[in-house]
Design a protein around this motif. Structure first.
Motif: not given
Length: 408
Positions: A112, A156, A193, A195-197, A200, A229, A233, A297, A300
C-alpha cells in the motif's frame, strides 16, 4: 528451447531501494528518539514540542539525523535517476522468477505504501496468459481462445507463477490441469497484495468487465479459483460488480476458494495484539510503530474484510471487534471451499488451533458462531485436505482431482 532473457536487478530497483532505505532510516531514528524520550521522562526532564520528541541539544542531534538522511536520500535519488536514464528499463523484458518473488513479498508487507509513493517496486494489477500480461485497452489476440474462462487469484505475498510447483518430480498447476480437462482458457491475476482487499476487488471487477468486452470469442462461462487472500479478492469483486451492475457476473458459474480466511487469520490478530502490548509502557510504546508497518492487505485479514464499509480507516491498527456486515455467497453461483489441516482428522484442536498453519479450518470452510456470518457452502461443496499445510494446497494432486470432480 526458450530464449527469453530475465533480469534479476534493474537500474530502477536501485532508486526504489534508496527510497525504502531513506524511509527506514527516518523510522528507526523516530523509534530511538521515542525510547530516549521515555527514559528522560523517568527523571522528570522536559520533552520536546510533540510527544515522543526530545529538546535542546539532544533534539538538535535527532533533527540533524533526519536532515542528513533527507539530503542523502534526495542526492541518491538524483544520481540514480540519471543512471536510469542511461540504462532505461526494458518493459518488454519479464522479471526473473527471483525478482518477481522478491517484489511480491515486499508488496504483501508494504505494498500500500509502495503504491501511494509511486515506488517502482509496486506491482500493477494484470491478467496474465501464457506468462504474458494481457493488454485490455484493445481487442485481444489469443490463440485457441475458449468461451470458457478460468481465472486464478494468488494469495498474500505471492504471484501468478507460484501456482506452478514441483511435487516429487511432478509439475502441479491446478489451472493447467483444469484447462486441459475442461477445455477452458486459464488466466492468472497478478496484483499488489498489500492494498486493501476491497480496492483490489474493485479493480479486478473492472478488469474482468474489460476482458469480457475484448475477448476474441463471446464468453459463455467464467470460473474463479482463489487461493488464500485471492478467494477474498474474488468474493469482493463479485459483490462490487453485482452492486454496480457489471455484465461479467451473469456468466460466473463457479467460485472456488482454497484455504481462504473467510473469517480471518489468527496471525494478523497476533500482530494486532503485539501492537497493543507494546503500547502499554512508555519504554516500549515507540516500538509499537514497528507493528504499524503491516500493509492494508494484511490488516484486512484480521476478520476477512472484503468490503470498503467493513474497515475502520481512522486507525486500522487499534483493537476493534469484527464490524463486518454479513455478506453471503453470491446467489446462482456454484461456490466451493477447500480447507487444509496439518492434523490427521477433524477435531476441536484441528479446527480452532492447528488449521493449515495460517488459516483455521472453520474459517476456510466459512463456518462462524454467528449464523448471520456463516457462509453456506453445501456439504458436498466442502473438502478438507488432511496432513496439508497452507502452501501445500497449491501443489497437491489430490486438490487437483477434487477440483476436477466439482467443475466437470
Amino acid at each position: 528451447m526458450s530464449t527469453t532473457h530475465h533480469t534479476h536487478l534493474r537500474a530502477v530497483d536501485l532508486r526504489a531501494a534508496a527510497q525504502l532505505l531513506t524511509q527506514a532510516t527516518h523510522g528507526a531514528t523516530r523509534v530511538v528518539e521515542g525510547v530516549h524520550r521515555a527514559v528522560l521522562d523517568t527523571v522528570g526532564l522536559p520533552g520536546g514540542p510533540t510527544p515522543g520528541r526530545t529538546r535542546g541539544l539532544t533534539g538538535l542531534v535527532y533533527r540533524g539525523v533526519h536532515g542528513v538522511t533527507a539530503l542523502a536520500g534526495l542526492g541518491a535519488e538524483a544520481v540514480l535517476a540519471r543512471v536510469e536514464q542511461r540504462f532505461p528499463a526494458d518493459t518488454a523484458t519479464p522479471d526473473s522468477p527471483q525478482r518477481l518473488a522478491m517484489r511480491s513479498a515486499l508488496n504483501g508487507v508494504m505494498g500500500d505504501r509502495l503504491a501511494t509513493q509511486g515506488n517502482s517496486l509496486a506491482l500493477p494489477m494484470t491478467l496474465q496468459h501464457a506468462g504474458q500480461p494481457l493488454d485490455l485497452s484493445s481487442p485481444l489476440t489469443v490463440p485457441d481462445a475458449s468461451p470458457r474462462l478460468l481465472v486464478m487469484l494468488h494469495g498474500l505475498c505471492m504471484n501468478d507463477q507460484q501456482w506452478t510447483s514441483d511435487q516429487g518430480g511432478q509439475t502441479v498447476n491446478h489451472g493447467e490441469a483444469l484447462a486441459q480437462a475442461l477445455g477452458c482458457t486459464p488466466l492468472y491475476l497478478r496484483y499488489n497484495t498489500g492494498r486493501h482487499i476491497a480496492d483490489n476487488g474493485r479493480e479486478f471487477a473492472d478488469q474482468m468487465e474489460a476482458l469480457l468486452a475484448r475477448w476474441p470469442v463471446p464468453v459463455q462461462e467464467i470460473a474463479l479459483l482463489g487461493h488464500s487472500m485471492g478467494g477474498l479478492v474474488a468474493r469482493s469483486a463479485v459483490h462490487q460488480a453485482q452492486a454496480r451492475r457489471l455484465g461479467w457476473p451473469a456468466r460466473l458459474r463457479h467460485l472456488v476458494c482454497l484455504g481462504t480466511p473467510h473469517h480471518g487469520a489468527p496471525l494478523e490478530r497476533a500482530g494486532q495484539w503485539l501492537h497493543i502490548l507494546l503500547g502499554t509502557t512508555s519504554y516500549t510504546a515507540p516500538l509499537a510503530s514497528l507493528a504499524r508497518l503491516r500493509s492494508a492487505g494484511i490488516t484486512d485479514l484480521r476478520h476477512g474484510q472484503v468490503r470498503r464499509d467493513d474497515r475502520a480507516e481512522s486507525d486500522r491498527f487499534t483493537h476493534t471487534e469484527d464490524r463486518r456486515q454479513p455478506l453471503p455467497l453470491p446467489a446462482g453461483v456454484g461456490c466451493y471451499a477447500v480447507a487444509a489441516t496439518t492434523a490427521t482428522r477433524r477435531s476441536t484442536v484441528a479446527e480452532r488451533l492447528l488449521g493449515d498453519g495460517l488459516v483455521p479450518l472453520r474459517s476456510a470452510l466459512g463456518e462462524h458462531d454467528d449464523p448471520a456470518h456463516r457462509l453456506d457452502f453445501p456439504t458436498d461443496h466442502q473438502w478438507v485436505a488432511y496432513r496439508t499445510g497452507h502452501l501445500g494446497l497449491l501443489g497437491s494432486p489430490a486438490v487437483t482431482a477434487q477440483l476436477l470432480r466439482w467443475l466437470r
